[in-house]
Design an enzyme around this catalytic site. Structure first.
Site, PDB file in Angstrom:
ATOM      1  N   LYS A  22     -27.477 -21.157  -3.113  1.00 52.34           N
ATOM      2  CA  LYS A  22     -26.105 -20.649  -2.940  1.00 52.34           C
ATOM      3  C   LYS A  22     -25.960 -19.273  -3.588  1.00 52.34           C
ATOM      4  O   LYS A  22     -25.414 -18.349  -2.992  1.00 52.34           O
ATOM      5  CB  LYS A  22     -25.115 -21.621  -3.595  1.00 52.34           C
ATOM      6  N   ASN A  23     -26.459 -19.137  -4.811  1.00 48.50           N
ATOM      7  CA  ASN A  23     -26.209 -17.904  -5.558  1.00 48.50           C
ATOM      8  C   ASN A  23     -27.073 -16.729  -5.102  1.00 48.50           C
ATOM      9  O   ASN A  23     -26.911 -15.611  -5.593  1.00 48.50           O
ATOM     10  CB  ASN A  23     -26.359 -18.152  -7.059  1.00 48.50           C
ATOM     11  N   CYS A 126     -10.671 -18.593 -14.417  1.00 54.84           N
ATOM     12  CA  CYS A 126     -11.719 -19.464 -13.894  1.00 54.84           C
ATOM     13  C   CYS A 126     -11.940 -20.568 -14.906  1.00 54.84           C
ATOM     14  O   CYS A 126     -11.852 -20.333 -16.111  1.00 54.84           O
ATOM     15  CB  CYS A 126     -12.990 -18.649 -13.708  1.00 54.84           C
ATOM     16  N   ARG A 131     -14.245 -14.588 -17.805  1.00 57.44           N
ATOM     17  CA  ARG A 131     -15.049 -13.850 -16.835  1.00 57.44           C
ATOM     18  C   ARG A 131     -14.415 -12.528 -16.388  1.00 57.44           C
ATOM     19  O   ARG A 131     -13.960 -12.378 -15.263  1.00 57.44           O
ATOM     20  CB  ARG A 131     -15.364 -14.740 -15.628  1.00 57.44           C
ATOM     21  N   ASP A 317     -26.282 -22.743 -15.616  1.00 52.30           N
ATOM     22  CA  ASP A 317     -25.911 -23.605 -14.488  1.00 52.30           C
ATOM     23  C   ASP A 317     -26.619 -24.957 -14.506  1.00 52.30           C
ATOM     24  O   ASP A 317     -26.366 -25.803 -13.646  1.00 52.30           O
ATOM     25  CB  ASP A 317     -26.196 -22.890 -13.153  1.00 52.30           C
ATOM     26  N   ARG A 409     -18.896 -27.298  -3.116  1.00 51.27           N
ATOM     27  CA  ARG A 409     -19.073 -25.845  -3.191  1.00 51.27           C
ATOM     28  C   ARG A 409     -20.550 -25.488  -3.332  1.00 51.27           C
ATOM     29  O   ARG A 409     -20.961 -24.397  -2.945  1.00 51.27           O
ATOM     30  CB  ARG A 409     -18.326 -25.279  -4.408  1.00 51.27           C
TER      31      ARG A 409
HETATM   32  C1  EPZ Z   1     -23.388 -15.830 -11.704  1.00 45.06           C
HETATM   33  O1  EPZ Z   1     -22.027 -15.621 -12.025  1.00 45.06           O
HETATM   34  C2  EPZ Z   1     -23.447 -17.142 -10.979  1.00 45.06           C
HETATM   35  N1  EPZ Z   1     -22.633 -17.084  -9.776  1.00 45.06           N
HETATM   36  C3  EPZ Z   1     -22.964 -18.257 -11.896  1.00 45.06           C
HETATM   37  O2  EPZ Z   1     -23.131 -19.484 -11.228  1.00 45.06           O
HETATM   38  C4  EPZ Z   1     -23.820 -18.279 -13.159  1.00 45.06           C
HETATM   39  O3  EPZ Z   1     -23.317 -19.252 -14.043  1.00 45.06           O
HETATM   40  C5  EPZ Z   1     -23.804 -16.905 -13.819  1.00 45.06           C
HETATM   41  O4  EPZ Z   1     -24.201 -15.887 -12.869  1.00 45.06           O
HETATM   42  C6  EPZ Z   1     -24.720 -16.806 -15.021  1.00 45.06           C
HETATM   43  O5  EPZ Z   1     -26.027 -17.116 -14.654  1.00 45.06           O
HETATM   44  C7  EPZ Z   1     -23.155 -16.613  -8.646  1.00 45.06           C
HETATM   45  O6  EPZ Z   1     -24.277 -16.155  -8.597  1.00 45.06           O
HETATM   46  C8  EPZ Z   1     -22.298 -16.667  -7.435  1.00 45.06           C
HETATM   47  P1  EPZ Z   1     -22.326 -13.111 -15.021  1.00 45.06           P
HETATM   48  P2  EPZ Z   1     -21.536 -14.212 -12.531  1.00 45.06           P
HETATM   49  O7  EPZ Z   1     -21.629 -11.871 -14.607  1.00 45.06           O
HETATM   50  O8  EPZ Z   1     -22.348 -13.160 -11.900  1.00 45.06           O
HETATM   51  C9  EPZ Z   1     -19.632 -11.840 -18.717  1.00 45.06           C
HETATM   52  C10 EPZ Z   1     -22.442 -21.603 -10.417  1.00 45.06           C
HETATM   53  O9  EPZ Z   1     -22.138 -22.677 -10.991  1.00 45.06           O
HETATM   54  N2  EPZ Z   1     -19.141 -10.689 -17.954  1.00 45.06           N
HETATM   55  O10 EPZ Z   1     -23.812 -13.074 -15.135  1.00 45.06           O
HETATM   56  O11 EPZ Z   1     -20.070 -14.182 -12.361  1.00 45.06           O
HETATM   57  C11 EPZ Z   1     -19.162 -13.163 -18.186  1.00 45.06           C
HETATM   58  O12 EPZ Z   1     -17.855 -13.461 -18.579  1.00 45.06           O
HETATM   59  C12 EPZ Z   1     -21.942 -20.265 -10.924  1.00 45.06           C
HETATM   60  O13 EPZ Z   1     -23.122 -21.549  -9.383  1.00 45.06           O
HETATM   61  C13 EPZ Z   1     -18.358  -9.751 -18.613  1.00 45.06           C
HETATM   62  O14 EPZ Z   1     -18.078  -9.879 -19.807  1.00 45.06           O
HETATM   63  O15 EPZ Z   1     -21.893 -14.304 -14.071  1.00 45.06           O
HETATM   64  C14 EPZ Z   1     -20.208 -14.098 -18.746  1.00 45.06           C
HETATM   65  O16 EPZ Z   1     -19.870 -14.417 -20.069  1.00 45.06           O
HETATM   66  C15 EPZ Z   1     -20.894 -20.381 -11.963  1.00 45.06           C
HETATM   67  N3  EPZ Z   1     -17.888  -8.687 -17.899  1.00 45.06           N
HETATM   68  C16 EPZ Z   1     -21.475 -13.260 -18.739  1.00 45.06           C
HETATM   69  O17 EPZ Z   1     -21.030 -11.894 -18.622  1.00 45.06           O
HETATM   70  C17 EPZ Z   1     -18.175  -8.511 -16.575  1.00 45.06           C
HETATM   71  O18 EPZ Z   1     -17.718  -7.518 -15.988  1.00 45.06           O
HETATM   72  C18 EPZ Z   1     -22.428 -13.538 -17.601  1.00 45.06           C
HETATM   73  O19 EPZ Z   1     -21.704 -13.599 -16.391  1.00 45.06           O
HETATM   74  C19 EPZ Z   1     -18.990  -9.460 -15.929  1.00 45.06           C
HETATM   75  C20 EPZ Z   1     -19.463 -10.549 -16.637  1.00 45.06           C
END
Ligand code: EPZ
Length: 430
Positions: A22-23, A126, A131, A317, A409
């Site tokens: 999915k991701n 969320c 996030r 995840d 999902r």
């Molecule tokens: C991706 O989300 C995945 N989603 C998530 O999977 C996964 O948990 C996550 O990466 C971490 O591996 C998809 O790929 C669709 P991040 P993403 O930006 O990209 C912070 C699932 O269950 N951050 O790597 O949104 C954020 O808050 C989902 O399939 C900022 O601070 O995650 C988090 O603490 C849920 N500022 C950390 O970085 C920003 O601008 C990592 O989040 C962006 C992120």
């Protein structure tokens, strides 16, 4: 609303086909907005999030056709989908669509790169944490974009000549922001260097697809990614890589129930850290020609401590699922979540099944119990909900999981895949 009914106690034996990730599918689909040619994706999982993104891309003008071809009779419904965005008819991604799925915010990258502007709703709250989107904004600004936030929307515009190559070092590893900056930089003037980039296999898969479309990306899979901008991208055909989270989830389910299962069409190298943690619980894991075999016979589940981290660390995840497994270990384990600040909502639901878990900030202490007992429980997010399924498979009696839309999902045909291996799992529609 559908619920999943599980009667626990059966071992798992058989073969489980692993779907496309999915991701990876989501950013790959979004990348189709970068070209007026056709991007064909194979092995796209049939999931609610994919359907939602199809609606979102349609709103921007993508013409999408789906081949419902079964890749293996009766087992996998992976689909081949063709995406053609000849003309972008709207550069706005409205709140009604973006609020349903955070990843839809990522259209900001291709829209800005190709059309020079994008108006994308902030994704909003969320369940697993706040996030924010600061890294996207700072990164796109480093490529020359002018960004304002107004009325819940991010308004981004590129300079007259388009985005310019730049240098951006992520202060924190972000999968989504890495995807977006990589996509935006493909069409920028000049070279972009991204430091402290995410190394997740899904980032590598996106880079591979973008390169097949004519992009010039190197360093993917390391923490420094270099993108040499090109004037335009063409179509391509790309196969979505296997879902490492689904792979790890079923491996943990087998480690929980005992049994012998082959996870097919997947690749151990996508989740070495998680597989090593599962091995340490006492399960045997070996690689087969087309995937992974996992066996646990008789022996109990040993307690193992984990800490989530960006790839190649233990994936956030899979944290909830591992906690589900640890609820029946023979001792005490500690689980530390470092990626999201609020990703322990499964704790109180696991407790309803008899699990003994105490929380202190970002750390959970799990005292293994010898028996779990079925109960009605509620899914709170995608991975939390499947941890309840794992626990339910090893609980005595009936576990009824409500709010199953979370599972839909991200897990394709979950009840069918488990039932074929001997589990008692059924979907109940009210
Ligand atoms: C991706 O989300 C995945 N989603 C998530 O999977 C996964 O948990 C996550 O990466 C971490 O591996 C998809 O790929 C669709 P991040 P993403 O930006 O990209 C912070 C699932 O269950 N951050 O790597 O949104 C954020 O808050 C989902 O399939 C900022 O601070 O995650 C988090 O603490 C849920 N500022 C950390 O970085 C920003 O601008 C990592 O989040 C962006 C992120």
């Amino acid at each position: 609303m559908d619920r999943i009914r599980i009667v626990g106690g059966n071992e798992l034996h058989g073969v489980i086909p692993i779907s496309g990730a999915k991701n990876a599918a989501l950013p790959l689909m979004i990348a189709s907005l970068l070209t007026d040619d056709t991007l064909t994706l194979e092995n796209v999982p049939h999931l609610a999030d994919v359907e939602q993104l199809i609606r979102i891309l349609g709103n921007h003008g993508a013409d999408i056709s789906v081949n419902g071809r079964r890749e293996r009779q009766g087992e996998s419904y992976a689909r081949t989908i063709h995406f053609t965005s000849r003309n972008i008819v709207s550069t706005t991604a409205p709140y009604e669509l973006v609020s349903k799925m955070r990843a839809s915010f990522w259209v900001i990258g291709p829209l800005l790169a190709r059309e020079g502007k994008a108006r994308v709703s902030l994704p909003g709250g969320c369940a697993i944490g706040t996030r924010p989107v600061d890294l996207f904004i700072d990164g796109l600004t480093a490529l020359g974009a002018n960004i304002e936030i107004d009325g819940g929307y991010v308004n981004a515009t590129a300079p007259a000549g388009g985005l310019a190559g730049g240098r951006y070092v992520f202060p924190k590893v972000s999968v989504g922001a890495t995807h977006v900056l990589m996509m935006a930089a493909t069409l920028a003037n000049g070279t972009t260097v991204l430091g402290n980039a995410a190394r997740e296999p899904e980032v590598v898969d996106l880079a591979k697809c973008l390169n097949a479309m004519g992009a010039k990306i190197t360093g993917q899979g390391t923490s420094t990614i270099t993108v040499e901008g090109v004037p335009s991208l063409s179509g391509a055909r790309h196969r979505v890589l296997p879902d490492r989270i689904e792979t790890g989830t079923y491996a943990m389910a087998v480690a929980m129930t005992g049994g012998d299962v082959i996870l097919e069409d997947t690749d151990a190298s996508l989740l070495e850290t998680a597989l090593e943690a599962i091995r340490r619980t006492g399960a045997e894991i070996s690689e087969t020609n087309s995937g992974i075999r996992i066996v646990r016979n008789g022996a109990g589940i040993k307690p193992v401590d984990i800490v989530t981290d960006p790839f190649p660390g233990f994936p956030t995840d899979l944290q909830a699922q591992f906690m589900g497994l640890m609820t029946k270990s023979s001792g005490v384990s500690h689980i530390t979540e470092t990626i999201f600040e609020n990703r322990f909502m499964h704790v109180q639901e696991l407790a309803r099944l008899g699990a003994k878990i105490s929380l202190s900030g970002q750390a959970a202490k799990v005292e293994g119990v010898s028996r779990l007992k079925g109960a009605p429980v509620m899914a709170t997010d995608l991975r939390a909900s499947v941890s309840l399924v794992i626990a339910g498979l090893a609980a005595e009696g009936e576990t009824m999981v409500s709010r199953v839309y979370h599972l839909d999902r991200g897990f394709e045909r979950l009840e069918e895949k488990l039932t074929r291996c001997g589990a008692h799992v059924e979907r109940v529609s009210d």
